[in-house]
Design an enzyme around this catalytic site. Structure first.
Site, PDB file in Angstrom:
ATOM      1  N   ARG A  43     -17.678 -25.944  92.753  1.00  0.00           N
ATOM      2  CA  ARG A  43     -18.626 -26.290  91.702  1.00  0.00           C
ATOM      3  C   ARG A  43     -18.909 -25.066  90.847  1.00  0.00           C
ATOM      4  NH1 ARG A  43     -21.924 -29.530  89.230  1.00  0.00           N
ATOM      5  NH2 ARG A  43     -23.974 -28.839  88.528  1.00  0.00           N
TER       6      ARG A  43
ATOM      7  N   HIS B 205     -21.790 -23.877  88.829  1.00  0.00           N
ATOM      8  CA  HIS B 205     -23.208 -24.210  88.665  1.00  0.00           C
ATOM      9  C   HIS B 205     -23.864 -23.175  87.764  1.00  0.00           C
ATOM     10  CE1 HIS B 205     -26.964 -26.243  89.897  1.00  0.00           C
ATOM     11  NE2 HIS B 205     -27.494 -25.043  89.676  1.00  0.00           N
TER      12      HIS B 205
ATOM     13  N   CYS C   1     -30.252 -22.057  86.490  1.00  0.00           N
ATOM     14  CA  CYS C   1     -31.381 -22.774  85.883  1.00  0.00           C
ATOM     15  C   CYS C   1     -32.637 -22.319  86.610  1.00  0.00           C
ATOM     16  CB  CYS C   1     -31.191 -24.285  85.996  1.00  0.00           C
ATOM     17  SG  CYS C   1     -32.565 -25.238  85.311  1.00  0.00           S
TER      18      CYS C   1
ATOM     19  N   CYS D 213     -34.889 -31.541  84.534  1.00  0.00           N
ATOM     20  CA  CYS D 213     -33.431 -31.540  84.635  1.00  0.00           C
ATOM     21  C   CYS D 213     -33.057 -31.958  86.054  1.00  0.00           C
ATOM     22  CB  CYS D 213     -32.851 -30.171  84.291  1.00  0.00           C
ATOM     23  SG  CYS D 213     -33.323 -28.867  85.459  1.00  0.00           S
TER      24      CYS D 213
ATOM     25  N   CYS E 139     -30.846 -29.973  87.850  1.00  0.00           N
ATOM     26  CA  CYS E 139     -30.107 -28.803  88.334  1.00  0.00           C
ATOM     27  C   CYS E 139     -30.434 -28.446  89.783  1.00  0.00           C
ATOM     28  CB  CYS E 139     -30.380 -27.605  87.427  1.00  0.00           C
ATOM     29  SG  CYS E 139     -29.938 -27.885  85.699  1.00  0.00           S
TER      30      CYS E 139
ATOM     31  N   GLY F 105     -29.682 -22.395  80.443  1.00  0.00           N
ATOM     32  CA  GLY F 105     -29.815 -23.253  79.267  1.00  0.00           C
ATOM     33  C   GLY F 105     -28.497 -23.556  78.582  1.00  0.00           C
ATOM     34  N   ARG F 106     -27.445 -23.821  79.367  1.00  0.00           N
ATOM     35  CA  ARG F 106     -26.098 -24.025  78.825  1.00  0.00           C
ATOM     36  C   ARG F 106     -25.678 -22.851  77.940  1.00  0.00           C
ATOM     37  NH1 ARG F 106     -28.180 -29.127  77.700  1.00  0.00           N
ATOM     38  NH2 ARG F 106     -27.860 -28.844  75.475  1.00  0.00           N
TER      39      ARG F 106
ATOM     40  N   THR G  70     -31.804 -33.188  73.967  1.00  0.00           N
ATOM     41  CA  THR G  70     -31.488 -31.805  74.313  1.00  0.00           C
ATOM     42  C   THR G  70     -30.485 -31.172  73.349  1.00  0.00           C
ATOM     43  OG1 THR G  70     -30.686 -30.360  76.094  1.00  0.00           O
ATOM     44  CG2 THR G  70     -29.718 -32.558  75.985  1.00  0.00           C
TER      45      THR G  70
ATOM     46  N   ASP H  43     -23.557 -26.436  73.503  1.00  0.00           N
ATOM     47  CA  ASP H  43     -23.183 -25.865  74.794  1.00  0.00           C
ATOM     48  C   ASP H  43     -22.423 -24.580  74.527  1.00  0.00           C
ATOM     49  OD1 ASP H  43     -22.218 -25.248  77.344  1.00  0.00           O
ATOM     50  OD2 ASP H  43     -21.965 -27.351  77.888  1.00  0.00           O
TER      51      ASP H  43
ATOM     52  N   ARG I 113     -21.415 -22.376  76.772  1.00  0.00           N
ATOM     53  CA  ARG I 113     -20.787 -21.825  77.971  1.00  0.00           C
ATOM     54  C   ARG I 113     -19.277 -21.648  77.815  1.00  0.00           C
ATOM     55  NH1 ARG I 113     -23.400 -25.957  82.217  1.00  0.00           N
ATOM     56  NH2 ARG I 113     -22.862 -27.342  80.483  1.00  0.00           N
TER      57      ARG I 113
END
Length: 222
Positions: free
Chosen positions: A58, A60, A63, A74, A76, A101-102, A122, A134, A136
């Site tokens: 994953r 992750h 957050c 959320c 998370c 926060g992405r 969002t 986003d 990321r």
């Protein structure tokens, strides 16, 4: 193969984890040299994959509000808790990525929350702040997997962008495994927005109500 510098393992330390509901497990926390974005991401190595099987992984994103404070805005925190247990049972790695926060940061995320309170979803809230939906980038995640000797993964995620980026970065995503769905009165609009705006695989029809964990049913939208 994409051209990015290799990262190396910096340190590895055994840490016992204890969760609020009583679940406990030991993990190896691994740090790295040479990550592309210069952030202090860590890998949580959990369990041991059976010979010939693909590790469960994953990505992750950090957050603070959900993982630490238990925010109900959320999913998370519950996703993190679920992922640790599922990965430990099967064997694999959770990459804990410092992408609050992405990727927009904690203060901007809280500013976006204030706009969500005025009715924006969002993604629209991020846009109103002049920020990407986003931000990321998973290059560092691909480097971490490479440094751990992992070239093929089963990805524990509802987010198709994570799988697409990893594949583009040279990691074989053998399968994408959906996470559970964790609804609260405060996060249903957020979860629906993820389905409608970025095609997360969540059971859209079940997100009209609330009531905790709705299971692992997968529905691809769009």
């Amino acid at each position: 193969m994409p051209d990015f510098p290799a990262a190396t393992q910096r340190s590895r330390v055994r840490v016992p984890l204890r969760f609020h509901d009583g679940y406990s497990v030991d993990t190896d926390l691994v740090t790295f040299h040479g990550l592309a974005d210069g952030q202090e991401h860590v890998a949580m190595v959990l369990g041991e994959p059976a010979p010939g099987t693909t590790p469960l992984v994953r990505l992750h994103s950090e957050c603070l509000t959900g993982d630490v404070f238990g925010s109900a805005r959320c999913d998370c925190g519950p996703q993190l808790r679920e992922a640790v247990e599922r990965i430990a049972e099967r064997g694999g790695v959770l990459l804990y990525l410092r992408q609050e926060g992405r990727g927009i940061g904690l203060y901007n995320k809280l500013d976006a929350y204030a706009l969500q309170d005025e009715g924006l979803d969002t993604y629209a809230a991020n846009a109103a702040l002049g920020l990407p939906e986003d931000a990321r980038d998973y290059t560092a995640a691909a480097q971490m997997l490479q440094a751990l000797g992992i070239t093929s993964v089963d990805l524990l995620s509802n987010n198709p962008d994570k799988a697409n980026q990893l594949r583009a970065l040279g990691t074989d995503v053998h399968d994408r495994v959906p996470t559970g769905v964790f609804t609260t009165p405060a996060n249903v609009r957020y979860l629906r927005a993820k389905v409608l705006q970025t095609h997360h695989t969540l059971p859209l029809g079940e997100l009209g109500g609330v009531g905790g964990h709705t299971g692992l049913t997968e529905l691809s939208v769009g």
